[in-house]
Design a protein around this motif. Structure first.
Motif, PDB file in Angstrom:
ATOM      1  N   UNK A  97       0.843  -1.195   0.000  1.00 51.05           N
ATOM      2  CA  UNK A  97       0.000   0.000   0.000  1.00 51.05           C
ATOM      3  C   UNK A  97       0.878   1.245   0.000  1.00 51.05           C
ATOM      4  N   UNK A  98       0.307   2.313  -0.515  1.00 48.47           N
ATOM      5  CA  UNK A  98       0.954   3.626  -0.522  1.00 48.47           C
ATOM      6  C   UNK A  98       0.507   4.377   0.724  1.00 48.47           C
ATOM      7  N   UNK A  99       1.467   4.894   1.481  1.00 46.57           N
ATOM      8  CA  UNK A  99       1.145   5.613   2.709  1.00 46.57           C
ATOM      9  C   UNK A  99       1.676   7.044   2.622  1.00 46.57           C
ATOM     10  N   UNK A 100       0.918   7.979   3.146  1.00 51.97           N
ATOM     11  CA  UNK A 100       1.390   9.362   3.238  1.00 51.97           C
ATOM     12  C   UNK A 100       2.270   9.500   4.479  1.00 51.97           C
ATOM     13  N   UNK A 101       3.511   9.971   4.284  1.00 50.71           N
ATOM     14  CA  UNK A 101       4.427  10.188   5.391  1.00 50.71           C
ATOM     15  C   UNK A 101       4.731  11.662   5.572  1.00 50.71           C
ATOM     16  N   UNK A 102       5.478  11.966   6.626  1.00 53.99           N
ATOM     17  CA  UNK A 102       5.804  13.370   6.920  1.00 53.99           C
ATOM     18  C   UNK A 102       6.658  14.001   5.833  1.00 53.99           C
TER      19      UNK A 102
ATOM     20  N   UNK B 200       6.788  12.596   2.577  1.00 49.16           N
ATOM     21  CA  UNK B 200       6.311  12.182   1.259  1.00 49.16           C
ATOM     22  C   UNK B 200       5.748  10.781   1.296  1.00 49.16           C
ATOM     23  N   UNK B 201       5.539  10.203   0.118  1.00 48.78           N
ATOM     24  CA  UNK B 201       4.916   8.887   0.029  1.00 48.78           C
ATOM     25  C   UNK B 201       5.833   7.755   0.490  1.00 48.78           C
ATOM     26  N   UNK B 202       5.262   6.820   1.275  1.00 48.70           N
ATOM     27  CA  UNK B 202       5.982   5.657   1.779  1.00 48.70           C
ATOM     28  C   UNK B 202       5.334   4.396   1.206  1.00 48.70           C
ATOM     29  N   UNK B 203       6.171   3.440   0.789  1.00 44.43           N
ATOM     30  CA  UNK B 203       5.667   2.156   0.332  1.00 44.43           C
ATOM     31  C   UNK B 203       5.726   1.126   1.448  1.00 44.43           C
TER      32      UNK B 203
ATOM     33  N   UNK C  53       6.222   3.783  -9.321  1.00 42.97           N
ATOM     34  CA  UNK C  53       5.435   4.595 -10.248  1.00 42.97           C
ATOM     35  C   UNK C  53       4.673   5.702  -9.530  1.00 42.97           C
ATOM     36  N   UNK C  54       4.457   5.522  -8.231  1.00 46.16           N
ATOM     37  CA  UNK C  54       3.780   6.562  -7.447  1.00 46.16           C
ATOM     38  C   UNK C  54       4.768   7.469  -6.724  1.00 46.16           C
ATOM     39  N   UNK C  55       6.054   7.324  -7.072  1.00 47.89           N
ATOM     40  CA  UNK C  55       7.114   8.206  -6.558  1.00 47.89           C
ATOM     41  C   UNK C  55       7.244   8.164  -5.038  1.00 47.89           C
ATOM     42  N   UNK C  56       7.209   6.957  -4.466  1.00 45.72           N
ATOM     43  CA  UNK C  56       7.482   6.853  -3.038  1.00 45.72           C
ATOM     44  C   UNK C  56       8.925   7.249  -2.783  1.00 45.72           C
ATOM     45  N   UNK C  57       9.235   7.600  -1.529  1.00 38.23           N
ATOM     46  CA  UNK C  57      10.598   8.027  -1.193  1.00 38.23           C
ATOM     47  C   UNK C  57      11.259   7.098  -0.185  1.00 38.23           C
ATOM     48  N   UNK C  58      10.589   6.001   0.148  1.00 38.64           N
ATOM     49  CA  UNK C  58      11.164   5.023   1.062  1.00 38.64           C
ATOM     50  C   UNK C  58      10.206   3.860   1.263  1.00 38.64           C
TER      51      UNK C  58
ATOM     52  N   UNK D  88      15.614   4.356   0.645  1.00 40.67           N
ATOM     53  CA  UNK D  88      15.785   3.896   2.034  1.00 40.67           C
ATOM     54  C   UNK D  88      14.781   2.811   2.400  1.00 40.67           C
ATOM     55  N   UNK D  89      15.242   1.865   3.234  1.00 42.55           N
ATOM     56  CA  UNK D  89      14.449   0.684   3.561  1.00 42.55           C
ATOM     57  C   UNK D  89      14.583   0.333   5.036  1.00 42.55           C
ATOM     58  N   UNK D  90      13.449   0.036   5.671  1.00 43.51           N
ATOM     59  CA  UNK D  90      13.418  -0.510   7.030  1.00 43.51           C
ATOM     60  C   UNK D  90      12.645  -1.820   6.975  1.00 43.51           C
ATOM     61  N   UNK D  91      13.163  -2.849   7.654  1.00 41.94           N
ATOM     62  CA  UNK D  91      12.556  -4.176   7.623  1.00 41.94           C
ATOM     63  C   UNK D  91      12.058  -4.552   9.014  1.00 41.94           C
TER      64      UNK D  91
END
Length: 433
Positions: free
Chosen positions: A212-217, A219-222, A246-251, A304-307
């Motif tokens: 899902x695409x999430x709105x973050x502080x 920008x967009x988060x995947x 394609x939705x230009x997430x930033x992390x 950037x990635x967090x697992x």
């Protein structure tokens, strides 16, 4: 014997589900079946030879393996069932619950554990090597067991009132499986509590990736949740990353909690989507030969990635999270993982049965052997018992700001994005004249 990586599985968890359709070996075996019915002793020797050639421990658990062969070949077997019992008895001497024999029905069930249409309650289980307890590795999302509230690390004490003490893994799986619409009662131990669950078996279709695409502080988060490393997991993961790119997430936040593992090649393929270079995993057999898998400069994203990981993240989940951690590609958040570091090759036998043989162990890129140890996350965040209960009752809260582990992951990801953005925006002021 050459073993294809696509035939290797990680760990020895078993899905408590049953096959609706028969796939793979076991279809065109009439001649072999007839032969082994007439000579079940040949089946015993076939299994012995597979172990002799491929088992990871060249000492065979300090057992004289040649003497074992002579002992079992001197016996007379009146039926296939007697041979099956002898094979299981023979394999017990290895003291390895992951090297196991499967009769034809068990083998057919196993073949669809990682793909296909399934029926059952939807839990993946394992057997503790020290206590022999039957453990829930993880319930599969959107299945009857998950909806009922079964949790990772629950101990199955009884199935329909039958105690699991002294029970082997295959027997437990077969008792839990059953036709659609029927019920099974699981008695579970969770901490100091004993819980009974009446669960209705259902048809289960598994899609391992959700996103899902999430709105973050910033920008967009995947947000991507991977529930198991099945045959279609890599395709679904690539599609998810591409859709979010394609939705230009930033992390990204990749959620591996409760993922019990699966196919080795699937974990390698997915690791390559996140890693542009570096080692992914090394496998070591009994000769000490190291087969090293590396990234191939085809990462789908470098954002950037967090697992997220926990005690239900096992085997293939640990390969992926270990590769990302050791290559400094991601920050791991959550709790210590399950600790499954063994690789099995599953081989069909001419009568339609099969055997899983532990052929290697795997090491993370830094050389860590995580079997029985697990992977320690970079940031440890425990969930309270009340959180676990709440999430099992309302799974919509998982992966939201009400989820403490997800909230911490989002906080860390946001910090990373800010640091990267500030570094990119640094401008050296011209000297004033």
């Amino acid at each position: 014997m050459a073993i294809s990586k696509r035939g290797l599985v990680l760990g020895a968890t078993a899905l408590a589900v049953a096959a609706v359709t028969v796939t793979g070996a076991g279809i065109h075996l009439s001649q072999g079946q007839a032969f082994f019915r007439e000579s079940p002793k040949e089946l015993v020797d076939e299994v012995w030879q597979l172990i002799d050639r491929n088992y990871v421990d060249g000492t065979f658990n300090q057992v004289d393996w040649e003497a074992v062969r002579m002992e079992y070949l001197e016996r007379d077997y009146g039926s296939q069932e007697e041979a099956y019992g002898a094979i299981r008895e023979m394999l017990e001497q290895l003291d390895d619950p992951y090297t196991r024999f499967m009769d034809p029905q068990e083998y057919r069930n196993m073949q669809v554990d990682t793909s296909g249409e399934l029926t059952g309650v939807g839990i993946q289980i394992s057997q503790d090597e020290e206590t022999d307890e039957i453990l829930v590795v993880a319930p599969i999302e959107d299945t009857p067991a998950f909806d009922a509230g079964v949790q990772a690390q629950d101990v199955i004490m009884a199935i329909d009132g039958q105690s699991t003490e002294g029970m082997d893994l295959n027997t437990a799986v077969n008792l839990i499986r059953g036709p659609v619409g029927s019920q099974v009662k699981l008695t579970l131990k969770r901490g100091e509590r004993t819980l009974d669950y009446e669960i209705e078996r259902a048809r289960i279709e598994i899609h391992p990736v959700r996103y899902s695409y999430r709105e973050g502080a910033e920008g967009g988060i995947g947000y991507i949740r991977l529930t198991q490393f099945s045959a279609n997991a890599a395709v679904e993961m690539r599609d998810a990353i591409q859709a979010l790119e394609d939705r230009d997430v930033i992390g990204y936040i990749l959620d591996l909690r409760g993922n019990p593992g699966g196919l080795l090649y699937s974990s390698i393929d997915i690791a390559r989507m996140w890693l542009d270079d570096g080692t992914i995993v090394s496998t070591v057999d009994r000769q000490g030969i190291v087969d090293e898998e590396i990234a191939n400069n085809r990462a789908v994203t470098d954002l950037p990635l967090v697992v997220l990981v926990d005690g239900g993240s096992a085997s293939a989940s640990e390969i992926l999270s270990g590769a990302l951690q050791d290559n400094h590609r991601a920050v791991l958040v959550g709790t210590q993982t399950f600790g499954k570091g063994l690789v099995q090759s599953v081989r069909s036998l001419p009568d339609g049965s099969g055997v899983a043989v532990t052929v290697a162990k795997y090491l993370t890129p830094s050389g860590r052997d995580i079997n029985k140890q697990g992977i320690e996350p970079d940031v440890v965040i425990e969930l309270s018992e009340s959180d676990r209960e709440s999430f099992s009752q309302d799974r919509e809260r998982v992966g939201t700001l009400e989820d403490p582990q997800y909230a911490k992951a989002l906080e860390i990801l946001t910090q990373q994005i800010r640091v990267n953005r500030e570094a990119a925006n640094v401008v050296v002021s011209p000297a004033l004249n």
